[in-house]
Motif scaffolding. Sequence first.
Motif, PDB file in Angstrom:
ATOM      1  N   THR A  17       4.470  12.022  -1.011  1.00 24.96           N
ATOM      2  CA  THR A  17       4.342  12.999   0.052  1.00 24.96           C
ATOM      3  C   THR A  17       5.653  13.224   0.793  1.00 24.96           C
ATOM      4  O   THR A  17       6.186  12.292   1.385  1.00 24.96           O
ATOM      5  CB  THR A  17       3.298  12.627   0.976  1.00 24.96           C
ATOM      6  OG1 THR A  17       1.892  12.590   0.372  1.00 24.96           O
ATOM      7  CG2 THR A  17       2.827  13.594   2.292  1.00 24.96           C
ATOM      8  N   ASN A  31       4.926  -1.188   3.244  1.00 20.51           N
ATOM      9  CA  ASN A  31       4.022  -1.477   3.826  1.00 20.51           C
ATOM     10  C   ASN A  31       2.931  -2.071   3.264  1.00 20.51           C
ATOM     11  O   ASN A  31       2.638  -2.007   2.006  1.00 20.51           O
ATOM     12  CB  ASN A  31       3.458   0.010   4.489  1.00 20.51           C
ATOM     13  CG  ASN A  31       4.255   0.621   5.379  1.00 20.51           C
ATOM     14  OD1 ASN A  31       4.680   0.259   6.322  1.00 20.51           O
ATOM     15  ND2 ASN A  31       4.516   1.827   4.938  1.00 20.51           N
ATOM     16  N   TRP A  52      -1.056   6.556  -7.355  1.00 19.48           N
ATOM     17  CA  TRP A  52       0.046   6.552  -6.334  1.00 19.48           C
ATOM     18  C   TRP A  52       0.676   8.283  -6.456  1.00 19.48           C
ATOM     19  O   TRP A  52       0.569   8.779  -7.460  1.00 19.48           O
ATOM     20  CB  TRP A  52       1.217   5.721  -6.400  1.00 19.48           C
ATOM     21  CG  TRP A  52       0.818   4.386  -5.770  1.00 19.48           C
ATOM     22  CD1 TRP A  52      -0.469   3.776  -5.852  1.00 19.48           C
ATOM     23  CD2 TRP A  52       1.675   3.400  -4.940  1.00 19.48           C
ATOM     24  NE1 TRP A  52      -0.257   2.686  -5.056  1.00 19.48           N
ATOM     25  CE2 TRP A  52       0.748   2.389  -4.554  1.00 19.48           C
ATOM     26  CE3 TRP A  52       2.942   3.524  -4.491  1.00 19.48           C
ATOM     27  CZ2 TRP A  52       1.660   1.278  -3.743  1.00 19.48           C
ATOM     28  CZ3 TRP A  52       3.626   2.670  -3.661  1.00 19.48           C
ATOM     29  CH2 TRP A  52       2.656   1.512  -3.316  1.00 19.48           C
ATOM     30  N   GLU A  70       7.904   4.000   2.280  1.00 18.60           N
ATOM     31  CA  GLU A  70       8.339   5.184   2.938  1.00 18.60           C
ATOM     32  C   GLU A  70      10.076   5.152   2.772  1.00 18.60           C
ATOM     33  O   GLU A  70      10.599   3.954   2.949  1.00 18.60           O
ATOM     34  CB  GLU A  70       8.047   5.015   4.362  1.00 18.60           C
ATOM     35  CG  GLU A  70       6.611   5.108   4.772  1.00 18.60           C
ATOM     36  CD  GLU A  70       6.315   5.148   6.116  1.00 18.60           C
ATOM     37  OE1 GLU A  70       6.719   6.007   6.944  1.00 18.60           O
ATOM     38  OE2 GLU A  70       5.495   4.113   6.439  1.00 18.60           O
ATOM     39  N   LYS A 103       7.092   9.688   1.184  1.00 16.76           N
ATOM     40  CA  LYS A 103       6.445   8.398   1.057  1.00 16.76           C
ATOM     41  C   LYS A 103       5.449   8.619   0.014  1.00 16.76           C
ATOM     42  O   LYS A 103       5.002   9.412  -0.360  1.00 16.76           O
ATOM     43  CB  LYS A 103       5.243   8.329   2.512  1.00 16.76           C
ATOM     44  CG  LYS A 103       4.522   7.339   2.410  1.00 16.76           C
ATOM     45  CD  LYS A 103       3.629   7.277   3.811  1.00 16.76           C
ATOM     46  CE  LYS A 103       2.604   6.114   3.810  1.00 16.76           C
ATOM     47  NZ  LYS A 103       1.991   6.229   5.067  1.00 16.76           N
ATOM     48  N   VAL A 104       5.442   7.291  -0.600  1.00 16.06           N
ATOM     49  CA  VAL A 104       4.562   7.137  -1.838  1.00 16.06           C
ATOM     50  C   VAL A 104       3.747   6.108  -1.626  1.00 16.06           C
ATOM     51  O   VAL A 104       3.896   4.860  -1.244  1.00 16.06           O
ATOM     52  CB  VAL A 104       5.743   6.649  -3.061  1.00 16.06           C
ATOM     53  CG1 VAL A 104       6.411   7.632  -3.739  1.00 16.06           C
ATOM     54  CG2 VAL A 104       6.419   5.423  -2.731  1.00 16.06           C
ATOM     55  N   ALA A 105       2.485   6.493  -1.807  1.00  6.78           N
ATOM     56  CA  ALA A 105       1.369   5.504  -1.562  1.00  6.78           C
ATOM     57  C   ALA A 105      -0.016   5.644  -2.372  1.00  6.78           C
ATOM     58  O   ALA A 105      -0.092   6.678  -3.390  1.00  6.78           O
ATOM     59  CB  ALA A 105       1.096   5.796  -0.055  1.00  6.78           C
ATOM     60  N   GLY A 106      -0.779   4.725  -2.397  1.00  5.19           N
ATOM     61  CA  GLY A 106      -1.947   4.985  -3.210  1.00  5.19           C
ATOM     62  C   GLY A 106      -2.712   3.761  -2.937  1.00  5.19           C
ATOM     63  O   GLY A 106      -2.561   2.779  -1.917  1.00  5.19           O
ATOM     64  N   THR A 163       0.885  -1.316   0.071  1.00  7.37           N
ATOM     65  CA  THR A 163      -0.022   0.132  -0.024  1.00  7.37           C
ATOM     66  C   THR A 163       0.741   1.106   0.031  1.00  7.37           C
ATOM     67  O   THR A 163       0.216   2.216  -0.304  1.00  7.37           O
ATOM     68  CB  THR A 163      -0.908   0.031   1.124  1.00  7.37           C
ATOM     69  OG1 THR A 163      -0.112  -0.101   2.601  1.00  7.37           O
ATOM     70  CG2 THR A 163      -2.105  -1.153   1.096  1.00  7.37           C
ATOM     71  N   SER A 164       2.001   1.247   0.431  1.00  5.70           N
ATOM     72  CA  SER A 164       2.835   2.496   0.454  1.00  5.70           C
ATOM     73  C   SER A 164       4.349   2.127   0.591  1.00  5.70           C
ATOM     74  O   SER A 164       4.719   0.784   1.008  1.00  5.70           O
ATOM     75  CB  SER A 164       2.570   3.242   1.762  1.00  5.70           C
ATOM     76  OG  SER A 164       2.830   2.778   2.842  1.00  5.70           O
TER      77      SER A 164
END
Length: 224
Positions: A89, A130, A86, A65, A96-99, A62-63
């Motif tokens: 941030t 994560n 994604w 870091e 952190k890359v997330a989406g 999911t992400s």
Amino acid sequence: MLIRRTAGSVLAVAAVTIAVVLSTALPAAAHVEVKADKAQAGATNVTITFSAENESSKASITSVEVALPAGIAPADVTYVSGPTGWALTPTASGYKVAGPGLAAKQNAEYAVKVAKLPDAKTVSFKTLVNYSDGRVDRWIELPDAGAGSDNPAPTLALAPAAAPASSAAPSTAAASSAAPVETTATAIAADGDGGSSAPLFIGLAVVVVAILAGVVIWRVRRTS
């Protein structure tokens, strides 16, 4: 025969021991790969691509870091590409890359652009991966010469920084460009001197001959 068998046994045991030692001494395969289009110390506008392996058979990533190495600030990093939906941030220590969660066993691959790489031989990016079920893979161990690592941080080897341009180059260029000018000026001066000398002497000779001829004629007439 006994000596040969004993020697053979010793060699076999030694070979097995060496193989075991070598296999345990080798570092574990990195599960977050990293590469760059310009892997050189001091390089600017460098695109760095990461691939975080999904080690779960059921959960999705999911992400990701990342803690940035010394010499790279969070503000120096911009998002280039990644999984659909994604985004990047900035965080206090990196980004952190997330989406939306990726499919099970799908690796998280993304790219960022760094304004400038530090003047170093290597740069390591401590990474946390994560999962949707709460699992966290910690790839945070820095490389240590002569020692293996079970959770190595993705590390990028950098080529030496480009050597600065020599300050003597402009002087050399100026000197080389000045030489033809000096040679040309000297040649022009030489041609000017050589061209004006001959007519001058010829003119003087003609004048002297004319004067002498006039004197001779005058004396001849006076005598007559």
